[in-house]
Design a protein around this motif. Structure first.
Motif, PDB file in Angstrom:
ATOM      1  N   ARG A   1      11.561  31.510  18.701  1.00  0.00           N
ATOM      2  CA  ARG A   1      12.999  31.526  18.953  1.00  0.00           C
ATOM      3  C   ARG A   1      13.427  30.130  19.376  1.00  0.00           C
ATOM      4  NH1 ARG A   1      12.742  35.807  23.490  1.00  0.00           N
ATOM      5  NH2 ARG A   1      10.618  35.005  23.525  1.00  0.00           N
ATOM      6  N   VAL A   2      14.597  29.716  18.938  1.00  0.00           N
ATOM      7  CA  VAL A   2      15.084  28.366  19.224  1.00  0.00           C
ATOM      8  C   VAL A   2      16.518  28.456  19.743  1.00  0.00           C
ATOM      9  CG1 VAL A   2      15.683  26.110  18.247  1.00  0.00           C
ATOM     10  CG2 VAL A   2      13.599  27.290  17.490  1.00  0.00           C
ATOM     11  N   VAL A   3      16.800  27.665  20.762  1.00  0.00           N
ATOM     12  CA  VAL A   3      18.164  27.511  21.269  1.00  0.00           C
ATOM     13  C   VAL A   3      18.524  26.036  21.203  1.00  0.00           C
ATOM     14  CG1 VAL A   3      19.706  27.702  23.269  1.00  0.00           C
ATOM     15  CG2 VAL A   3      18.020  29.499  22.818  1.00  0.00           C
ATOM     16  N   PHE A   4      19.631  25.722  20.567  1.00  0.00           N
ATOM     17  CA  PHE A   4      20.166  24.366  20.612  1.00  0.00           C
ATOM     18  C   PHE A   4      21.173  24.293  21.750  1.00  0.00           C
ATOM     19  CE2 PHE A   4      18.954  24.669  16.062  1.00  0.00           C
ATOM     20  CZ  PHE A   4      18.074  23.595  16.030  1.00  0.00           C
ATOM     21  N   GLY A   5      20.924  23.389  22.707  1.00  0.00           N
ATOM     22  CA  GLY A   5      21.802  23.292  23.877  1.00  0.00           C
ATOM     23  C   GLY A   5      23.226  22.948  23.516  1.00  0.00           C
ATOM     24  N   ALA A   6      23.420  22.238  22.424  1.00  0.00           N
ATOM     25  CA  ALA A   6      24.738  22.003  21.839  1.00  0.00           C
ATOM     26  C   ALA A   6      24.553  22.042  20.332  1.00  0.00           C
ATOM     27  CB  ALA A   6      25.331  20.674  22.295  1.00  0.00           C
ATOM     28  N   SER A   7      25.410  22.763  19.659  1.00  0.00           N
ATOM     29  CA  SER A   7      25.169  23.029  18.238  1.00  0.00           C
ATOM     30  C   SER A   7      25.263  21.780  17.376  1.00  0.00           C
ATOM     31  CB  SER A   7      26.161  24.067  17.728  1.00  0.00           C
ATOM     32  OG  SER A   7      27.479  23.545  17.709  1.00  0.00           O
ATOM     33  N   SER A   8      26.091  20.841  17.790  1.00  0.00           N
ATOM     34  CA  SER A   8      26.340  19.663  16.952  1.00  0.00           C
ATOM     35  C   SER A   8      25.925  18.396  17.688  1.00  0.00           C
ATOM     36  CB  SER A   8      27.826  19.576  16.593  1.00  0.00           C
ATOM     37  OG  SER A   8      28.260  20.761  15.961  1.00  0.00           O
ATOM     38  N   PRO A   9      25.088  17.584  17.041  1.00  0.00           N
ATOM     39  CA  PRO A   9      24.614  17.693  15.664  1.00  0.00           C
ATOM     40  C   PRO A   9      23.236  18.330  15.516  1.00  0.00           C
ATOM     41  CG  PRO A   9      24.093  15.520  16.477  1.00  0.00           C
ATOM     42  CD  PRO A   9      24.752  16.259  17.621  1.00  0.00           C
ATOM     43  N   LEU A  10      22.582  18.672  16.638  1.00  0.00           N
ATOM     44  CA  LEU A  10      21.176  19.076  16.550  1.00  0.00           C
ATOM     45  C   LEU A  10      20.985  20.376  15.779  1.00  0.00           C
ATOM     46  CD1 LEU A  10      19.797  18.092  20.068  1.00  0.00           C
ATOM     47  CD2 LEU A  10      19.470  16.939  17.870  1.00  0.00           C
ATOM     48  N   GLY A  11      22.032  21.188  15.650  1.00  0.00           N
ATOM     49  CA  GLY A  11      21.913  22.404  14.866  1.00  0.00           C
ATOM     50  C   GLY A  11      21.570  22.151  13.410  1.00  0.00           C
ATOM     51  N   LEU A  12      21.767  20.914  12.952  1.00  0.00           N
ATOM     52  CA  LEU A  12      21.379  20.571  11.583  1.00  0.00           C
ATOM     53  C   LEU A  12      19.863  20.588  11.397  1.00  0.00           C
ATOM     54  CD1 LEU A  12      23.913  17.656  11.024  1.00  0.00           C
ATOM     55  CD2 LEU A  12      24.002  19.938   9.978  1.00  0.00           C
ATOM     56  N   LEU A  13      19.108  20.677  12.504  1.00  0.00           N
ATOM     57  CA  LEU A  13      17.652  20.823  12.417  1.00  0.00           C
ATOM     58  C   LEU A  13      17.235  22.258  12.108  1.00  0.00           C
ATOM     59  CD1 LEU A  13      16.586  18.737  15.550  1.00  0.00           C
ATOM     60  CD2 LEU A  13      16.282  18.066  13.162  1.00  0.00           C
ATOM     61  N   ALA A  14      18.161  23.192  12.148  1.00  0.00           N
ATOM     62  CA  ALA A  14      17.814  24.612  12.034  1.00  0.00           C
ATOM     63  C   ALA A  14      17.016  24.945  10.774  1.00  0.00           C
ATOM     64  CB  ALA A  14      19.080  25.464  12.128  1.00  0.00           C
ATOM     65  N   PRO A  15      17.395  24.453   9.589  1.00  0.00           N
ATOM     66  CA  PRO A  15      16.594  24.816   8.408  1.00  0.00           C
ATOM     67  C   PRO A  15      15.137  24.393   8.514  1.00  0.00           C
ATOM     68  CG  PRO A  15      18.726  23.953   7.736  1.00  0.00           C
ATOM     69  CD  PRO A  15      18.607  23.705   9.218  1.00  0.00           C
ATOM     70  N   ALA A  16      14.880  23.201   9.057  1.00  0.00           N
ATOM     71  CA  ALA A  16      13.497  22.740   9.194  1.00  0.00           C
ATOM     72  C   ALA A  16      12.730  23.618  10.173  1.00  0.00           C
ATOM     73  CB  ALA A  16      13.482  21.283   9.661  1.00  0.00           C
ATOM     74  N   LEU A  17      13.370  24.029  11.249  1.00  0.00           N
ATOM     75  CA  LEU A  17      12.689  24.874  12.227  1.00  0.00           C
ATOM     76  C   LEU A  17      12.500  26.287  11.687  1.00  0.00           C
ATOM     77  CD1 LEU A  17      14.335  23.697  15.573  1.00  0.00           C
ATOM     78  CD2 LEU A  17      12.461  22.702  14.248  1.00  0.00           C
ATOM     79  N   ARG A  18      13.425  26.733  10.864  1.00  0.00           N
ATOM     80  CA  ARG A  18      13.273  28.048  10.239  1.00  0.00           C
ATOM     81  C   ARG A  18      12.050  28.041   9.315  1.00  0.00           C
ATOM     82  NH1 ARG A  18      16.541  32.314  11.632  1.00  0.00           N
ATOM     83  NH2 ARG A  18      18.463  31.193  11.116  1.00  0.00           N
ATOM     84  N   ARG A  19      11.912  26.967   8.543  1.00  0.00           N
ATOM     85  CA  ARG A  19      10.742  26.877   7.648  1.00  0.00           C
ATOM     86  C   ARG A  19       9.445  26.802   8.439  1.00  0.00           C
ATOM     87  NH1 ARG A  19      14.342  23.325   4.950  1.00  0.00           N
ATOM     88  NH2 ARG A  19      13.342  21.508   5.922  1.00  0.00           N
ATOM     89  N   ALA A  20       9.525  26.272   9.680  1.00  0.00           N
ATOM     90  CA  ALA A  20       8.319  26.144  10.501  1.00  0.00           C
ATOM     91  C   ALA A  20       7.976  27.423  11.255  1.00  0.00           C
ATOM     92  CB  ALA A  20       8.507  24.997  11.500  1.00  0.00           C
TER      93      ALA A  20
END
Length: 386
Positions: free
Chosen positions: A84-103
């Motif tokens: 499970r992953v939480v981004f403390g602020a969605s922008s811009p770090l939420g753009l990492l979500a696809p890479a973390l989903r694949r991981a």
């Protein structure tokens, strides 16, 4: 064991509202279930050593959604078995979500705050925020005002998945008698009526508005004192303004205080006031969206993210804790034209507090955990495994 990985730029030793929010979120979870990945900051090594959960610091002082950062985050994620992953602020770090989903991330939650309103407004940033919304399972929002402005930038599916997550107040830390008397004694405030403002000294927080209003307060209440708690880039300007208005004997600027001491300083005040303003043509708003005539917002709270409404129009009362009577004034009903929940009247039950015309109310549908006295329970906002 399944763990939550919190990826954030907003974390101590930096100070600010989002930093406090993210830290409280981490501390509300069992320490064996949370891992933090954040940026490098001065004093981080000593601070992290005192936390009950592991903290990893990137070499950079600001995390950006680059391939090297994604690679390092994935390494930590796999090392601790985080799904499970939480981004403390969605922008811009939420753009990492696809890479973390694949991981291997099975559920991803991204928090939004006031600055995502900026992302939702600016043409170049708006499509990036939309990508974040489509890449995560949930985008949270802190107030209805923020949601009303962020949701139009998202796809219909992402907007439908938005969930409110408002920071609450820990009643075990923020309560009447939690150290205010000692702060008053130490600062020489005595029994004077005190308005306290706790926060970073930046133009958006509006401490200068309090200073400019203070001569009018003194005309009616000559012993009243203004207590400004915090530090920041606006401090020198505020000190000059204090001197030019002849308020040096009526205003106390404490400078920065330790997070553990904030409840006591808040308890020292009879009124908490923070007349936040929207700046930069609306691109730098106050996340709670409160409005009063003249364009300034106000927050009346017990500190640390407390009782704050999300309506657009002013109402007639100010919700305030009176340290003299040690209670909230009785609620009245129906004063807010948008929410219709209840505001406390402007009069202090003891008559000790100066009249404050700014008003705030809280919506009837706000979760109890987001209101002062209700506390904050991580179970209310569980980051579930799907």
């Amino acid at each position: 064991m399944s763990r939550v990985l919190v990826v954030t730029n907003d974390f101590p030793t930096r100070r600010g509202g989002i930093e406090s929010f993210v830290l409280a979120l981490c501390q509300g979870m069992p320490p064996e279930e949370v891992v933090v990945y954040t940026a490098a900051m001065p004093g981080a090594e000593a601070y992290d050593a005192g936390l009950a959960f592991p903290v990893y610091r990137d070499p950079a002082s600001t995390l950006l959604p680059t391939r090297p950062v994604a690679r390092r985050v994935v390494e930590v994620m796999r090392r601790h078995g985080c799904d499970r992953v939480v981004f403390g602020a969605s922008s811009p770090l939420g753009l990492l979500a696809p890479a973390l989903r694949r991981a291997g991330a099975r559920r991803i939650v991204a928090l939004t705050h006031g600055h995502e309103v900026w992302w939702a407004t600016v043409p170049l940033a708006r499509p990036l925020l939309r990508r974040v919304g489509d890449s995560v399972d949930v985008l949270t929002y802190v107030s209805e005002w923020c949601r009303d402005r962020i949701a139009p930038a998202l796809s219909p599916g992402a907007a439908a998945r938005m969930v409110r997550l408002s920071p609450g107040v820990d009643p075990d830390r923020f309560h009447a008698g939690c150290g205010g008397a000692e702060v008053r004694r130490r600062l020489g405030l005595g029994d004077a009526p005190v308005v306290v403002c706790t926060g970073r000294l930046v133009r958006r927080k509006g401490q200068d508005t309090l200073l400019r209003a203070w001569p009018a307060v003194l005309d009616r209440h000559p012993t009243a004192r203004l207590l400004l708690v915090g530090d920041g880039p606006d401090r020198e300007r505020l000190e000059r303004l204090t001197g030019s208005l002849g308020l040096r004997d009526a205003v106390v600027l404490t400078g920065g205080v330790a997070w553990g001491d904030v409840p006591a300083y808040t308890d020292a005040g009879d009124v908490f006031a923070m007349p936040c303003r929207t700046r930069l043509l609306g691109l730098e708003p106050e996340a709670w969206g409160d409005r009063v005539p003249g364009g300034a917002g106000v927050r009346a709270a017990g500190g640390g993210g407390g009782l704050r409404g999300a309506h657009r129009r002013p109402c007639s009362g100010a919700a305030r804790w009176c340290t003299a009577s040690r209670r909230w004034p009785p609620h009245s009903s129906g004063c807010c034209p948008r929410r219709g929940s209840g505001c406390a009247p402007t009069a202090c039950p003891t008559g000790r507090v100066p009249h404050v015309s700014w008003g705030t109310c809280w919506p009837s549908d706000m979760p109890k955990a987001a209101t002062l006295g209700g506390g904050w329970r991580p179970a209310d906002y569980e980051i579930r495994r799907s």
